[in-house]
Design an enzyme around this catalytic site. Structure first.
Site, PDB file in Angstrom:
ATOM      1  N   GLY B 103       0.842  -1.195   0.000  1.00 27.40           N
ATOM      2  CA  GLY B 103       0.000   0.000   0.000  1.00 27.40           C
ATOM      3  C   GLY B 103       0.868   1.233   0.000  1.00 27.40           C
ATOM      4  N   CYS B 104       0.259   2.389   0.210  1.00 24.45           N
ATOM      5  CA  CYS B 104       1.015   3.641   0.231  1.00 24.45           C
ATOM      6  C   CYS B 104       1.663   3.789   1.594  1.00 24.45           C
ATOM      7  CB  CYS B 104       0.106   4.820  -0.073  1.00 24.45           C
ATOM      8  SG  CYS B 104      -0.606   4.723  -1.705  1.00 24.45           S
ATOM      9  N   VAL B 105       2.824   3.173   1.774  1.00 26.09           N
ATOM     10  CA  VAL B 105       3.455   3.166   3.102  1.00 26.09           C
ATOM     11  C   VAL B 105       4.590   4.195   3.197  1.00 26.09           C
ATOM     12  CG1 VAL B 105       2.899   0.838   3.838  1.00 26.09           C
ATOM     13  CG2 VAL B 105       4.808   1.196   2.322  1.00 26.09           C
TER      14      VAL B 105
END
Lengths: 382, 105
Positions: B103-105
């Protein structure tokens, strides 16, 4: 270069560790004229494209020169910005929320030398380093994302199309001839980092093929329930797959009829890549805004379903945008944003004025709210 | 995939040092990550976090949300960071042999 330690000790990573100090306070970097007049500004004027003056109740004046910035910039470029700030502005400079650069001076006679200096600086290839503009009813910088420079989910590039588009729209950056300001944004996939969903014109990277499944690694790399839950159309379900070597592994199956190529599953699961050289391209959206001026904020709407990626200059994309800008400049009333114009004349007239094709892709079909985007009235123009 | 050898065991890891397969996890892997993550001493609390993560992953196929991890272990997020300086994702999940967070980490 060989390793040079900063003093950090990898043996004791938590020793002398400074944390949670936050950003520097912005007041530390105020130019003296801003510090002295904070909260006392009376009015402002745009003297010419790219040059503003703010007048304080104490009588102080602050002249701001706004220049375009490429957003993705090297340290040497930032050093050059600092050098200009040192030379003209006492070492102070700021960046705007659209990644323009603003140089501030406290008297009118300092403006012209600053503007002349900025406009005289060019890259070796001939581009302006610091084009002055971006104010008022024109086109300012394009909010954009990472693209092929750094991201792993893009369907198009960011810096490339932005450069191509700004080259086409450059005269409007240096001018204020439009009915109202026109914001252009770009996002390289429909995660929509940035402002594409609320911009007058938006450039959006788009896939047209379902993900490829790497069954051998999928269960090892991914948390399968997350990939399933990532799908907005429930096209993904868990499945067991027999590999060529006979072993049975857990994986997923994609119902390609239901897949609309958003790429969310790839974000969650590295074994579901979907980027494709001919499948990927650009969607153009139009009519969004964030301000509350006259009408409420709006989302931008899809007006061109697909334009192929054509690096390095994306000619079809820039032509289409130029077409929309010219039709808007010609058709809209003063102060009317692009979305307000389109809604006033009706979207059927918008497509006519911009000479855009209306295809079935533009008709909303996503869940119940799609119904509200259809026309439930006999009010329309032939 | 690069291969690392530690205490006579070989592990395939990605560029961030996550193990290639959950089932290749072993006690040596914990010791290897401990060294990588700069954790000086493994105590029962570290073990508890790892056990909870592995149990949850086996049962549900995903890593637990941070709040679930806190609730089940009884450790506040601050304490999890004290145990694993890189945090529950990069530190604890790596040590437990779970897949890399996405994910957008």
């Amino acid at each position: 270069m060989a390793f040079v330690s900063s003093g950090y000790n990898p043996e004791k990573p938590m020793e002398n560790r400074i944390t949670d100090i936050g950003p520097r306070h912005f007041e530390e970097f105020y130019p003296p004229a801003v510090k002295a007049n904070k909260g006392k500004w009376l009015y402002h004027e745009i003297l010419e494209p790219g040059v503003l003056v703010h007048v304080s109740e104490t009588g102080d004046e602050l002249y701001t020169v706004r220049t375009g910035g490429c957003r993705l910039m090297s340290v040497s470029h930032i050093r050059e910005i600092c050098e200009i700030a040192d030379k003209h502005c006492g070492g102070y400079v700021r960046f705007t929320t659209r990644n323009n650069i603003e140089f501030m001076v406290d008297s009118k006679d300092k403006v012209k030398p600053l503007v002349d200096d900025l406009m005289s600086r060019k890259q070796d290839g001939g581009c302006y380093k610091f084009p002055v503009g971006g104010t008022g009813a024109g086109i300012t910088n394009i909010i954009h994302t990472q693209g092929w420079i750094h991201c792993h989910t893009p369907a198009t590039d960011a810096s490339g199309p932005v450069k191509a588009t700004m080259d086409v729209l450059f005269d409007d950056f240096r001018d204020m001839r439009l009915p109202a300001h026109l914001r252009v944004s770009l996002a390289c996939c429909l995660n929509m980092c940035g402002a594409v969903h609320c911009s007058d014109i938006a450039i959006l990277g788009y896939h047209r093929k379902p993900p490829m499944l790497d069954h051998e690694y999928l269960d090892k790399m991914c948390e399968i329930p997350l990939a399933i839950a990532a799908c907005p159309t429930a096209a993904i379900k868990p499945s067991k797959i027999k590999l060529d070597n006979g072993t049975e592994v857990k994986s997923v199956a994609v119902n390609e009829e239901r897949c609309m190529f958003c790429g969310n599953c790839y974000t969650m699961c590295p074994s579901m890549p979907l980027a494709d050289d001919v499948g990927d391209g650009i969607v153009i959206m139009a009519g969004g805004k964030v301000s509350n001026r006259i009408t409420a904020p709006k989302f931008s709407k899809v007006v061109v379903a697909f334009i192929p990626n054509e690096p390095p200059r994306w000619p079809k994309v820039t032509d289409t945008i130029k077409q929309i800008v010219e039709a808007y400049a010609k058709g809209a009333n003063k102060y009317e944003r692009l979305g307000e114009w389109a809604e006033r004349i009706g979207w059927e007239r918008f497509f006519e004025a911009c000479e855009l094709d209306f295809t079935h892709h533009l008709i909303d079909d996503f869940r119940d709210p799609a119904y509200y985007t259809w026309r439930q009235t006999s009010n329309f123009k032939f | 995939m690069p291969e690392v050898e530690f205490q006579g065991k070989k592990f395939n890891v990605d560029e961030d040092g996550f193990i290639d397969d959950y089932t290749n996890w072993s006690e040596e892997w914990v010791q290897f990550v401990k060294q990588e993550e700069g954790i000086s001493e493994l105590n029962d609390e570290h073990k508890k976090v790892i056990d909870v993560l592995r149990e949850y992953y086996e049962k549900n196929g995903i890593a637990p949300m941070v709040r679930v991890l806190s609730k089940v272990t009884g450790f506040k997020l601050k304490h999890i960071y004290e145990l694993f300086p890189s945090g529950p994702g990069k530190g604890a999940c790596k040590m437990a042999g779970l897949p890399k967070p996405t994910g957008c980490v």
